[in-house]
Design a protein around this motif. Structure first.
Motif, PDB file in Angstrom:
ATOM      1  N   GLU A 156      -7.731  23.604   5.126  1.00  0.00           N
ATOM      2  CA  GLU A 156      -8.575  22.642   5.825  1.00  0.00           C
ATOM      3  C   GLU A 156      -7.754  21.398   6.134  1.00  0.00           C
ATOM      4  O   GLU A 156      -7.134  20.803   5.250  1.00  0.00           O
ATOM      5  CB  GLU A 156      -9.777  22.287   4.942  1.00  0.00           C
ATOM      6  CG  GLU A 156     -10.800  21.388   5.589  1.00  0.00           C
ATOM      7  CD  GLU A 156     -12.038  21.217   4.729  1.00  0.00           C
ATOM      8  OE1 GLU A 156     -12.567  20.091   4.688  1.00  0.00           O
ATOM      9  OE2 GLU A 156     -12.466  22.207   4.085  1.00  0.00           O
ATOM     10  N   VAL A 157      -7.734  21.001   7.428  1.00  0.00           N
ATOM     11  CA  VAL A 157      -6.952  19.832   7.849  1.00  0.00           C
ATOM     12  C   VAL A 157      -7.783  19.001   8.818  1.00  0.00           C
ATOM     13  O   VAL A 157      -8.604  19.540   9.569  1.00  0.00           O
ATOM     14  CB  VAL A 157      -5.624  20.229   8.531  1.00  0.00           C
ATOM     15  CG1 VAL A 157      -4.715  20.963   7.560  1.00  0.00           C
ATOM     16  CG2 VAL A 157      -5.872  21.066   9.772  1.00  0.00           C
ATOM     17  N   PRO A 158      -7.580  17.658   8.817  1.00  0.00           N
ATOM     18  CA  PRO A 158      -8.288  16.824   9.795  1.00  0.00           C
ATOM     19  C   PRO A 158      -7.652  16.955  11.179  1.00  0.00           C
ATOM     20  O   PRO A 158      -6.430  17.052  11.306  1.00  0.00           O
ATOM     21  CB  PRO A 158      -8.118  15.406   9.232  1.00  0.00           C
ATOM     22  CG  PRO A 158      -6.869  15.465   8.419  1.00  0.00           C
ATOM     23  CD  PRO A 158      -6.800  16.864   7.854  1.00  0.00           C
ATOM     24  N   VAL A 159      -8.491  16.973  12.227  1.00  0.00           N
ATOM     25  CA  VAL A 159      -8.002  17.072  13.597  1.00  0.00           C
ATOM     26  C   VAL A 159      -8.831  16.146  14.481  1.00  0.00           C
ATOM     27  O   VAL A 159      -9.944  15.760  14.130  1.00  0.00           O
ATOM     28  CB  VAL A 159      -8.082  18.510  14.144  1.00  0.00           C
ATOM     29  CG1 VAL A 159      -7.143  19.441  13.406  1.00  0.00           C
ATOM     30  CG2 VAL A 159      -9.517  19.023  14.082  1.00  0.00           C
ATOM     31  N   THR A 160      -8.266  15.834  15.639  1.00  0.00           N
ATOM     32  CA  THR A 160      -8.979  15.044  16.645  1.00  0.00           C
ATOM     33  C   THR A 160      -8.918  15.763  17.978  1.00  0.00           C
ATOM     34  O   THR A 160      -7.826  16.153  18.428  1.00  0.00           O
ATOM     35  CB  THR A 160      -8.366  13.641  16.783  1.00  0.00           C
ATOM     36  OG1 THR A 160      -8.480  12.951  15.532  1.00  0.00           O
ATOM     37  CG2 THR A 160      -9.098  12.835  17.860  1.00  0.00           C
ATOM     38  N   VAL A 161     -10.084  15.957  18.578  1.00  0.00           N
ATOM     39  CA  VAL A 161     -10.173  16.584  19.895  1.00  0.00           C
ATOM     40  C   VAL A 161     -10.299  15.479  20.936  1.00  0.00           C
ATOM     41  O   VAL A 161     -11.175  14.617  20.841  1.00  0.00           O
ATOM     42  CB  VAL A 161     -11.385  17.529  19.978  1.00  0.00           C
ATOM     43  CG1 VAL A 161     -11.477  18.146  21.368  1.00  0.00           C
ATOM     44  CG2 VAL A 161     -11.294  18.613  18.914  1.00  0.00           C
ATOM     45  N   THR A 162      -9.404  15.507  21.917  1.00  0.00           N
ATOM     46  CA  THR A 162      -9.397  14.507  22.983  1.00  0.00           C
ATOM     47  C   THR A 162      -9.960  15.126  24.252  1.00  0.00           C
ATOM     48  O   THR A 162      -9.517  16.204  24.670  1.00  0.00           O
ATOM     49  CB  THR A 162      -7.977  13.993  23.247  1.00  0.00           C
ATOM     50  OG1 THR A 162      -7.440  13.460  22.028  1.00  0.00           O
ATOM     51  CG2 THR A 162      -7.985  12.896  24.320  1.00  0.00           C
ATOM     52  N   GLY A 163     -10.950  14.442  24.861  1.00  0.00           N
ATOM     53  CA  GLY A 163     -11.585  14.970  26.059  1.00  0.00           C
ATOM     54  C   GLY A 163     -10.599  15.180  27.190  1.00  0.00           C
ATOM     55  O   GLY A 163      -9.805  14.305  27.537  1.00  0.00           O
ATOM     56  N   GLY A 164     -10.629  16.393  27.777  1.00  0.00           N
ATOM     57  CA  GLY A 164      -9.782  16.714  28.910  1.00  0.00           C
ATOM     58  C   GLY A 164      -8.354  17.049  28.563  1.00  0.00           C
ATOM     59  O   GLY A 164      -7.536  17.289  29.460  1.00  0.00           O
ATOM     60  N   GLU A 165      -8.013  17.105  27.269  1.00  0.00           N
ATOM     61  CA  GLU A 165      -6.627  17.357  26.862  1.00  0.00           C
ATOM     62  C   GLU A 165      -6.561  18.530  25.888  1.00  0.00           C
ATOM     63  O   GLU A 165      -7.522  18.843  25.189  1.00  0.00           O
ATOM     64  CB  GLU A 165      -6.019  16.110  26.212  1.00  0.00           C
ATOM     65  CG  GLU A 165      -5.929  14.909  27.133  1.00  0.00           C
ATOM     66  CD  GLU A 165      -5.271  13.716  26.464  1.00  0.00           C
ATOM     67  OE1 GLU A 165      -4.728  13.902  25.352  1.00  0.00           O
ATOM     68  OE2 GLU A 165      -5.287  12.614  27.049  1.00  0.00           O
ATOM     69  N   SER A 166      -5.387  19.153  25.863  1.00  0.00           N
ATOM     70  CA  SER A 166      -5.110  20.230  24.923  1.00  0.00           C
ATOM     71  C   SER A 166      -4.198  19.699  23.828  1.00  0.00           C
ATOM     72  O   SER A 166      -3.090  19.235  24.108  1.00  0.00           O
ATOM     73  CB  SER A 166      -4.460  21.406  25.653  1.00  0.00           C
ATOM     74  OG  SER A 166      -4.243  22.473  24.768  1.00  0.00           O
TER      75      SER A 166
END
Length: 855
Positions: free
Chosen positions: A103-113
């Motif tokens: 389990e790791v923290p992640v950030t999803v950015t709109g419109g980006e991979s």
């Protein structure tokens, strides 16, 4: 104009003062998350990565999911994964049987991979439980798209129920009626001709005006396809403020499966009793390697016989859709729908003097009877987030509906005592119907504050056009008596199928002998403008207020042909033109009090309208009937949201129902029309509904409910006060309980096994026709031919109470799954009736099985 200036202008009508107050995003956690959270189709981003084992080899089939959400995927053969989710911060969980979870923290950015560091799985000495990614929202935390406001149902002063795809699949729903067991107070009113399922709620029928697919009205004259559904939404009570001319009982919205960027799908086969054969396919993924365009294609073919002699059906359904991410904040969804449904029209087992005949299987239609329907639709939905507070949504839709019916007339036996008693004189009927439906809709939603008030605002407009054309056929002229029509196909006995009956000398032999009799064209045009605001007065008090103005034109052109004397002579035809213009305001006001964050108490008033077709004493068209609805209830999320329990009570009053003015009324003598009407009747519906749903917990999933309804005439000049309206059951109850053995048996043959039961009770229901204490033709009490007091020829038919009990088993192994279902185990017998001429028995005990492979 700058964005800040636009927001300033939007606030002016709501501030109530000459200057604008400062604007900030609303602080209600549920409202904010609903607007910008997982249900939002825009602001999507991607996570990419790879999973390998300790030897560096890629691992296929690893579950990769965002903790506490419904976003998840699995790794491909090369170990790579690509996960699509709404923008935000999450915990990414990687699990697979036999390996230690990571389990790791992640950030999803709109419109980006966004790439994620590679994962190396370590073997585990423990038997790991399989992780199933499920929605984290309870019944009261979900939003309903048919409600248009981006808020949780806990914040709404209205009852709403959603049934998710997992439940529909678990219960192996084949028809929409199978899914009704999950919603209290929603029931089948009749199945006229066996070609459709007519629904009702709170004493009011759901016609095509109350039935929606992806927020767009659709013609429910044909049974919709259930295999394409992502969920079913029921917004109980009045929805007139959102959709205009809808019945007061509620609206039903069917949400189909949407495109996904993660590649996948399934193929399946369902087989069952009475020759059921139904292959199903569902495929989805990105178009090529695109990160901007995704697709979905699901479809099915179905063929079946019936427990009814001589009845069969076949249908083809295709549902393609495309998702375009035009910008990080704007999406376009294109959806198509095609259904071809051919089946034998079946008006059931017949009746004699409102008495149902004792037969479950006997078929009373004629050879060659057929009901052929083609339904095609296309919908485009454009959603764009202007900023973190405001979103705009535009919908354009088209639907085409074609139907050709060839059938015997509905079976009602002769009631005259003597040798003809119980005989059925079968005639033939034929119609051809074509309909076009167009819709345009625009909604603006936003969250902001004016002073201490938080706002969730909806401003919208819609317009639609409904064009219809119906060709009717009638009986031909007699060859020997040109002024007389030939109307009989044959004569049979409802009492004795082997009885020999003398047939008429001149008879109809086929549907092709019928001649064109009429052409009816309709062109209904509607438009509406509405505004609705959910005001957050404090953390505990919310007020929902709004109003809609609706306008409706209903032109109808009727061409009548004299088919006996002048079949081909159009100069002798009559042409009738009807024009109606109606408008109405539909207000709504509700208050919600939330003593704690997981409970709410609400009270609301709403208003809806029903256009009328009659004319008054002066020959002017009647105004619409206005219907008042009052609703109170309590909603609870218990055990940290694991169980939702809601109770609602309602009262609906149509205090200006259209009714005929009787000949005994002094005003009748001066009427400008032969059949004057007035808005003086009253119908009242009252009842209670209970809905309970659980999240999956400790392997268990529960759905249960109960409803009570009493709908009756409370003011009428021909019906007795308290006389109940037909088709509405006084009581319904539903119960569904499923258990997933994987929760307790990690490493045995029981892993992957699910079992469950579903039960549905319908009680105290009437059909036939309401008895009238006065003869409407005379305005006086009924008398017989000798002038002696008598009863009305109309009678009720009491429909037997029944309880459906189903049992299901399912087993999943890796990508394969098998489900079996035994329905109506108790082999209960009851009926769905329309009047006394479509008496359709419910299905007896039956079996079905579904095999499925996911890829």
């Amino acid at each position: 104009m700058s964005r800040s200036a636009l927001l300033l202008l939007l606030s002016l009508p709501l501030s109530g003062v000459a200057h604008a107050l400062p604007l900030t995003v609303a602080t209600s956690p549920r409202i904010a998350s609903a607007v910008a959270g997982a249900d939002d189709p825009v602001r999507r981003g991607w996570l990419t990565g790879k999973v390998s084992d300790a030897a560096g080899k890629p691992v296929e089939g690893v579950t990769v999911a965002l903790k506490g959400t419904s976003f998840g995927t699995s790794t491909a053969a090369d170990g790579n994964f690509r996960l699509s989710a709404q923008a935000g911060s999450y915990e990414l969980v990687v699990t697979s049987i036999g390996y230690v979870a990571q389990e790791v923290p992640v950030t999803v950015t709109g419109g980006e991979s966004t790439p994620v560091p590679a994962f190396t799985l370590a073997a585990s000495n423990q038997n790991l439980s399989e992780v199933t990614v499920t929605g984290a929202k309870s019944l009261n935390q979900r939003t309903v798209s048919v409600g248009k406001l981006p808020v949780a149902t806990l914040d709404l002063p209205q009852s709403a129920v959603t049934v998710e795809r997992e439940v529909l699949e678990q219960q192996q729903v084949l028809r929409l009626s199978d899914a009704l067991v999950n919603v209290s107070g929603l029931y089948v009113t009749s199945t006229t001709g066996g070609t459709q399922e007519e629904l009702g709620s709170r004493g009011f029928a759901y016609g095509s005006n109350n039935t929606f697919k992806n927020g767009v009205r659709f013609n429910n004259g044909v049974m919709p396809e259930a295999s394409s559904l992502e969920r079913m939404e029921v917004l109980k009570g009045s929805a007139a403020i959102l959709y205009g001319n809808v019945a007061a009982g509620g609206v039903l919205n069917l949400v189909t499966k949407k495109p996904q960027f993660e590649k996948g799908g399934s193929v399946g086969l369902r087989v069952g009793s009475f020759g059921l054969w139904k292959p199903i396919v569902d495929v989805y993924g990105a178009v090529g390697n695109s990160e901007k365009v995704a697709f979905r294609l699901n479809g099915t073919y179905e063929t079946a016989n019936s427990f009814r002699d001589g009845v069969e059906s076949n249908r083809v359904y295709v549902n393609p859709s495309l998702l375009f991410e035009l910008t990080p904040k704007t999406t376009l969804i294109l959806e198509g729908d095609y259904l071809r449904d051919n089946r034998t029209p079946d008006y059931g087992i017949g009746s004699i003097d409102y008495q149902i005949q004792e037969s479950r299987t006997r078929f009373l239609n004629v050879p060659g009877a057929d009901n052929a329907t083609n339904q095609t639709s296309a919908t485009a939905t454009l959603s764009s987030r202007l900023n973190d507070a405001w979103q705009i949504r535009a919908v354009g839709a088209f639907q085409r509906y074609d139907n050709e019916l060839r059938s015997a007339t509905r079976p009602v036996g002769v009631i005259t005592p003597g040798p003809t008693y119980g005989n059925l004189v079968r005639g033939l009927q034929r119609t051809e119907t074509a309909e076009n439906y167009y819709l345009a809709q625009l909604d603006l939603t936003g969250t902001f504050r004016t002073g201490f008030l938080g706002h969730t605002l909806l401003v919208g407009a819609d317009a639609d056009q409904y064009q219809s054309s119906t060709i009717g056929y009638t009986n031909p002229a007699s060859a020997s008596r040109p002024t007389t029509a030939v109307s009989t196909y044959d004569i049979i006995s409802l009492l004795d199928p082997n009885k020999s009956i003398e047939q008429p000398v001149e008879r109809l032999s086929s549907f092709n002998e019928l001649v064109r009799n009429s052409l009816t064209k309709g062109n209904t045009r509607r438009a509406g403008f509405y505004v609705q605001d959910l005001l957050s007065v404090s953390d505990k008090v919310k007020v929902l207020a709004g109003v809609r103005w609706s306008y409706q034109e209903t032109p109808s052109d009727v061409f009548n042909y004299n088919t006996i004397a002048n079949i081909n002579n159009r100069t002798a035809n009559t042409y009738v033109v009807n024009r109606r213009f109606d408008n109405a305001f539909s207000p709504r006001l509700g208050v919600v009090y939330q003593p704690i964050k997981t409970s709410s108490v609400f009270a609301s008033y709403s208003n809806s309208f029903t256009p009328n077709t009659g004319v008054d004493l002066e020959g002017k068209t009647l105004a619409p009937s206005l219907i008042d609805q009052y609703e109170v209830g309590i909603k609870n999320d218990l055990f940290k949201g694991a169980l939702s329990a809601n109770v609602t009570a309602y009262r609906i009053v149509n205090s200006n129902q259209a009714q005929g003015i009787l000949p005994t009324d002094p005003r009748f003598a001066t009427a400008a029309t032969a059949s004057p009407q007035e808005l003086a009747g009253q119908v009242t519906s009252k009842g209670v509904e209970v809905d309970v749903q659980s999240k999956p917990m400790m392997g268990w999933t529960l759905i249960t409910g109960y409803s009570y309804n009493h709908t009756a005439y409370t003011k009428s000049n021909i019906y007795e006060d308290g006389s109940r309206l037909r088709y509405n059951p006084a009581h319904t109850a539903n119960f569904s309980l499923f258990y997933n053995f994987s929760h307790s048996f990690d490493n045995t043959f029981l892993r992957g096994l699910t079992a469950g039961v579903t039960s549905y009770y319908v009680g105290d229901k009437l059909a036939g026709r309401n008895s009238r204490f006065l003869n409407p033709a005379t305005g006086k009490p009924w008398v017989d031919a000798s002038g002696n007091p008598s009863a009305d020829v109309n009678k009720f038919i009491s429909i037997p109470n029944y309880t459906l009990f189903d049992a299901s088993l399912g087993y999943t192994f890796e990508r394969f799954s098998v489900r079996v279902k035994l329905a109506n185990i108790l082999d209960e017998l009851s009926y769905n009736l329309h009047d006394d001429n479509s008496v359709n028995p419910i299905a007896p005990r039956n079996f079905s099985a579904t095999a499925n492979y996911r890829f």
